[in-house]
Design a protein around this motif. Structure first.
Motif, PDB file in Angstrom:
ATOM      1  N   HIS A   8       0.822  -1.212   0.000  1.00  0.00           N
ATOM      2  CA  HIS A   8       0.000   0.000   0.000  1.00  0.00           C
ATOM      3  C   HIS A   8       0.858   1.265   0.000  1.00  0.00           C
ATOM      4  O   HIS A   8       1.473   1.550  -1.024  1.00  0.00           O
ATOM      5  CB  HIS A   8      -1.009  -0.036   1.142  1.00  0.00           C
ATOM      6  N   HIS A  49      -0.815  11.197   7.145  1.00  0.00           N
ATOM      7  CA  HIS A  49      -2.132  11.670   7.576  1.00  0.00           C
ATOM      8  C   HIS A  49      -2.801  10.573   8.392  1.00  0.00           C
ATOM      9  O   HIS A  49      -2.220   9.514   8.588  1.00  0.00           O
ATOM     10  CB  HIS A  49      -2.985  12.129   6.387  1.00  0.00           C
ATOM     11  N   ASP A  53      -5.694   3.505   6.554  1.00  0.00           N
ATOM     12  CA  ASP A  53      -4.782   2.777   5.663  1.00  0.00           C
ATOM     13  C   ASP A  53      -3.365   3.366   5.695  1.00  0.00           C
ATOM     14  O   ASP A  53      -2.517   2.993   4.879  1.00  0.00           O
ATOM     15  CB  ASP A  53      -5.323   2.717   4.224  1.00  0.00           C
ATOM     16  N   HIS A  54      -3.115   4.259   6.681  1.00  0.00           N
ATOM     17  CA  HIS A  54      -1.772   4.847   6.853  1.00  0.00           C
ATOM     18  C   HIS A  54      -1.266   4.763   8.286  1.00  0.00           C
ATOM     19  O   HIS A  54      -0.071   4.893   8.522  1.00  0.00           O
ATOM     20  CB  HIS A  54      -1.750   6.298   6.365  1.00  0.00           C
ATOM     21  N   ASP A 139      -0.825  10.759   0.353  1.00  0.00           N
ATOM     22  CA  ASP A 139      -2.038  10.744  -0.469  1.00  0.00           C
ATOM     23  C   ASP A 139      -2.266  12.175  -0.932  1.00  0.00           C
ATOM     24  O   ASP A 139      -2.452  13.073  -0.117  1.00  0.00           O
ATOM     25  CB  ASP A 139      -3.242  10.293   0.357  1.00  0.00           C
ATOM     26  N   HIS A 190       0.068   3.098  -3.219  1.00  0.00           N
ATOM     27  CA  HIS A 190      -1.376   3.341  -3.135  1.00  0.00           C
ATOM     28  C   HIS A 190      -2.112   2.821  -4.364  1.00  0.00           C
ATOM     29  O   HIS A 190      -2.933   3.522  -4.962  1.00  0.00           O
ATOM     30  CB  HIS A 190      -1.651   4.838  -2.921  1.00  0.00           C
TER      31      HIS A 190
HETATM   32 MN    MN Z   1      -4.776   6.319   1.688  1.00  0.00          MN
END
Ligand code: MN
Ligand code: NI
Length: 226
Positions: A8, A49, A53-54, A139, A190
């Motif tokens: 990711h 951020h 998913d981070h 992102d 990503h």
């Molecule tokens: Mn993301």
């Protein structure tokens, strides 16, 4: 500078004898099941951020390794309130760590924790270890602000750019971003993790080649030295 892809938008960067884990989303990523979390020994955890998913594994790994979380003020405060070691920054700021200088740069996105806590402005980062200048876009949409990076901080040696579209810029915008930061070595991130961000690797690779750019779509776990 060694850069390992952990799926990711997660990368494990080793430089100056320090390990910097970026945006850890491993335990929740089926595609990253081969990654051995036990073998990661982060000294720092850098967060772009607050989206899940981070940051999913940030708290556990920071606790386990007494790693310092580097992020914006709001994210640093969130983890600081949980008793973790943090270093808060904000867009435009640079701080010298023992592995190099980190600069927070603009990313156009949003930032909120899963529990609804406001996550401040999202950021990209420039890591300059004195030998290589790495740009981690985070992102983001393509933004003209990216042009300021080489103009003010110097050309980028390696750029980690999102290419998956839907939540971030797509691969064509990423190629333009590489042009803006004057970088020919790009590591894609990503993409493929969720159905809306699946990409056609061949098509994307071909597009970058046509632009004279070197795009790495790394296997999860693969390491490259720059
Ligand atoms: Mn993301
Ligand atoms: Ni996000």
């Amino acid at each position: 500078m060694k850069i390992q892809f952990l799926g990711h938008a997660c990368f494990y960067i080793t430089t100056k004898g320090r390990n910097i884990l970026v945006d850890p989303f491993i335990s929740g990523n089926d595609q990253a099941s081969s990654v051995k979390m036990d073998e990661l020994k982060p000294d720092y955890i850098l967060l772009t951020h607050a989206h899940q998913d981070h940051v999913l594994d940030a708290e556990d790994l920071a606790k386990k390794h007494q790693a310092q979380i580097i992020s914006n003020h709001e994210i640093a405060t969130y983890y600081g309130d949980k008793g973790l070691d943090t270093h808060g920054m904000n867009t435009g700021g640079t701080y010298g760590f023992d592995f190099g200088k980190v600069t927070c740069v603009v990313a156009h996105h949003s930032s909120v924790f899963d529990d609804g806590t406001y996550g401040g402005n999202p950021n990209g980062y420039i890591i300059d270890d004195g030998q290589k200048r790495l740009y981690i876009a985070g992102d983001t949409a393509l933004t003209y602000d990216m042009k300021l990076i080489p103009e003010f901080y110097g050309a980028v040696d390696v750029a980690i750019l999102p290419v998956g579209d839907n939540f971030t810029m797509d691969y064509k915008a990423a190629a333009k971003a590489a042009d803006f930061v004057q970088c020919k070595e790009i590591i894609g991130c990503h993409y493929d993790t969720f159905p809306p961000i699946k990409i056609d690797h061949q098509q994307v690779q071909k597009y970058f080649e046509e632009q004279g750019l070197n795009l790495l779509l790394a296997d999860i776990g693969a390491t490259k030295e720059y």
